[in-house]
Design an enzyme around this catalytic site. Structure first.
Site, short mmCIF file in Angstrom:
data_model
loop_
_atom_site.label_atom_id
_atom_site.label_comp_id
_atom_site.label_asym_id
_atom_site.label_seq_id
_atom_site.Cartn_x
_atom_site.Cartn_y
_atom_site.Cartn_z
N SER A 30 0.82 -1.22 0.00
CA SER A 30 0.00 0.00 0.00
C SER A 30 0.85 1.26 0.00
CB SER A 30 -0.86 0.05 1.27
OG SER A 30 -1.82 -0.94 1.26
N HIS A 61 -4.47 -0.02 -4.54
CA HIS A 61 -3.98 -1.22 -5.23
C HIS A 61 -4.67 -1.43 -6.57
CE1 HIS A 61 -1.53 -3.10 -2.03
NE2 HIS A 61 -2.40 -2.56 -1.20
N HIS A 84 -5.73 -9.45 -1.58
CA HIS A 84 -5.71 -9.94 -0.20
C HIS A 84 -6.89 -10.89 0.00
CE1 HIS A 84 -4.16 -5.81 -0.44
NE2 HIS A 84 -3.33 -6.12 0.54
N TYR A 86 -8.96 -10.76 2.37
CA TYR A 86 -10.14 -10.06 2.88
C TYR A 86 -11.05 -9.55 1.75
CZ TYR A 86 -7.51 -5.67 2.10
OH TYR A 86 -6.79 -4.66 1.54
N GLU A 87 -10.51 -9.50 0.52
CA GLU A 87 -11.34 -9.08 -0.62
C GLU A 87 -12.29 -10.20 -1.04
OE1 GLU A 87 -8.83 -6.84 -3.64
OE2 GLU A 87 -7.35 -7.41 -2.16
N ALA A 114 2.62 -2.19 3.95
CA ALA A 114 2.36 -1.18 4.97
C ALA A 114 1.90 -1.94 6.20
CB ALA A 114 1.27 -0.23 4.49
N MET A 212 -2.06 -7.15 6.91
CA MET A 212 -3.08 -8.01 6.27
C MET A 212 -2.58 -8.67 4.99
SD MET A 212 -6.29 -5.42 6.68
CE MET A 212 -6.41 -4.29 8.08
N SER A 213 -1.28 -8.83 4.85
CA SER A 213 -0.74 -9.42 3.61
C SER A 213 0.54 -10.19 3.92
CB SER A 213 -0.45 -8.32 2.59
OG SER A 213 0.61 -7.51 3.02
N ASN A 236 1.64 3.46 10.76
CA ASN A 236 0.84 3.99 11.89
C ASN A 236 1.17 3.19 13.13
OD1 ASN A 236 -0.77 1.92 10.14
ND2 ASN A 236 -1.61 1.71 12.20
N HIS A 248 -7.21 4.21 6.51
CA HIS A 248 -6.43 3.80 5.35
C HIS A 248 -5.76 5.00 4.68
CE1 HIS A 248 -5.11 1.10 2.24
NE2 HIS A 248 -5.75 1.75 1.29
N1 HPA Z 1 -3.13 -3.11 11.03
C1 HPA Z 1 -3.22 -3.98 9.99
N2 HPA Z 1 -2.79 -3.70 8.80
C2 HPA Z 1 -2.22 -2.50 8.59
C3 HPA Z 1 -2.09 -1.55 9.61
C4 HPA Z 1 -2.58 -1.89 10.90
O1 HPA Z 1 -2.50 -1.10 11.86
N3 HPA Z 1 -1.47 -0.47 9.07
C5 HPA Z 1 -1.24 -0.77 7.76
N4 HPA Z 1 -1.68 -1.98 7.47
#
Ligand code: HPA
Length: 275
Positions: A30, A61, A84, A86-87, A114, A212-213, A236, A248
Site C-alpha cells: 500500500s 492497489h 488480499h 479479505y477481498e 504497509a 493483512m498481507s 501507523n 487507510h
Molecule cells: N493493522 C493492519 N494492517 C495494517 C495496519 C494496521 O495497523 N497499518 C497498515 N496496514
C-alpha cells in the site's frame, strides 16, 4: 496435472510470452506502488490480461500491473497492486502469482507492505526487515492438495527470511545511513483493523508489526524453494497505542512519505543480491 497447476502454468506462460523472464521480483505494498516507475526499459501488463490473476479492489492497489524492467543489471518484475484474502479471494488466488514466478525463473522475492507498528519503541515511517512471521489467520495457504511439482507437503519454515537477502538489505541500509528495524510480522486477515486488546495480545505473542498481507506469499515462496525477504513500512502506531482512530488514508500518506528511503533501501538490496 491438477487444475490449479494448470492455472499457474497458464499465468506463467502468458507473462513469459508478453514480458519475458526475470530472476528477481518485488511486490509493492500500500502506498509504495510508484517504485515500479524506477525500472529501466520497463514494460507492463494489466492484471486483467493475465489468466488466473485476480484483480485488486483495495484503494491504492487498483488497476494492478505486472511490470518487468532492468535494475542493477538484472531483470526484475514488480507487482503494482496486490490482492488480499479479505477481498474474498481464496488463498490459492492470492498466492498463484508467487508460484507462477517460480516457473518464470524468479529466485529472489522481495515482499513489501504497509504495517501497523506494535513495538512502542519505534515510530511511523520506520522500515522493518521481517525476520520471522506469525500466521494468525487460522488458514494456511498450502491447505488442500499439495502441488508436488513445486514443493513438499510439509515445508520447513524455520528460516523464512533468506540469510543472503537479509545481509544485502542490512548492507544497503548501512550504506545509506538508514536505521533499519528488524522484527516479527503478524498476519491478521482483516479487513477491520485490530482492536487494542488484539494488539496487546500480538505484543505478548512476540509481534513487532501487524498487517493483512505478505504471510501467505512468504509461505508459498518457501514451499517452492524461493529465497524471500519482507520489508514493512510502519505507517501507523497499531490500535490503542495512541489516542486516535486508524484510517487507510493515514496508511497511504505515511507510506508515500518514506518513498525516498524506501526506494534507496530496495535499490541497494537488489544491487547487493548474489547469484
Ligand atoms: N493493522 C493492519 N494492517 C495494517 C495496519 C494496521 O495497523 N497499518 C497498515 N496496514
Amino acid at each position: 496435472m491438477s487444475k490449479e497447476m494448470e492455472m499457474i502454468r497458464d499465468m506463467a506462460n502468458c507473462v513469459r510470452q508478453r514480458l519475458g523472464e526475470a530472476d528477481t521480483a518485488v511486490v509493492l505494498g500500500s502506498g509504495l506502488g510508484s517504485y515500479a516507475e524506477t525500472l529501466e526499459d520497463a514494460e507492463w501488463l494489466s492484471y486483467r490480461e493475465i489468466p488466473g490473476m485476480p484483480n485488486p479492489t483495495a484503494p491504492g492497489h487498483e488497476g494492478g500491473r505486472w511490470w518487468r524492467g532492468r535494475k542493477g543489471g538484472r531483470y526484475v518484475y514488480m507487482l503494482q497492486g496486490r490482492v488480499h484474502c479479505y477481498e474474498g479471494y481464496s488463498m490459492a488466488d492470492v498466492i498463484r502469482y508467487v508460484r507462477a514466478m517460480k516457473l518464470l525463473g524468479v529466485r529472489h522475492l522481495l515482499l513489501t507492505n504497509a504495517a501497523g507498528c506494535v513495538n512502542t519503541a519505534w515510530q511511523p515511517g520506520d522500515l522493518m526487515l521481517i525476520t520471522d512471521e506469525i500466521n494468525f489467520s487460522g488458514v494456511n495457504p498450502l491447505r488442500g492438495e499439495n502441488l508436488d511439482e513445486l514443493g513438499p507437503r510439509f515445508p520447513d519454515m524455520s528460516c523464512v527470511c533468506d540469510p543472503g537477502m537479509r545481509r544485502a538489505c542490512e548492507d544497503a541500509a548501512a550504506a545509506i545511513g538508514l536505521g533499519l528495524r528488524q522484527g516479527v510480522y503478524m498476519y491478521f486477515m482483516g479487513p477491520s483493523y485490530e482492536t487494542p486488546a488484539e494488539i496487546r495480545m500480538a505484543r505478548i505473542l512476540g509481534a513487532d508489526a501487524v498487517g493483512m498481507s505478505t504471510v501467505p506469499e512468504m509461505i508459498a515462496a518457501r514451499h517452492s524453494g524461493m529465497a524471500v525477504l519482507g520489508i514493512s513500512c510502519m505507517t501507523n502506531m497499531a490500535a490503542g497505542i495512541l489516542d486516535q482512530p486508524l484510517s487507510h488514508t493515514e496508511v497511504q500518506e505515511a507510506a508515500a512519505r518514506v518513498q525516498t528511503s524506501f526506494r534507496a533501501l530496495l535499490d541497494g538490496t537488489i544491487a547487493g543480491l548474489r547469484d
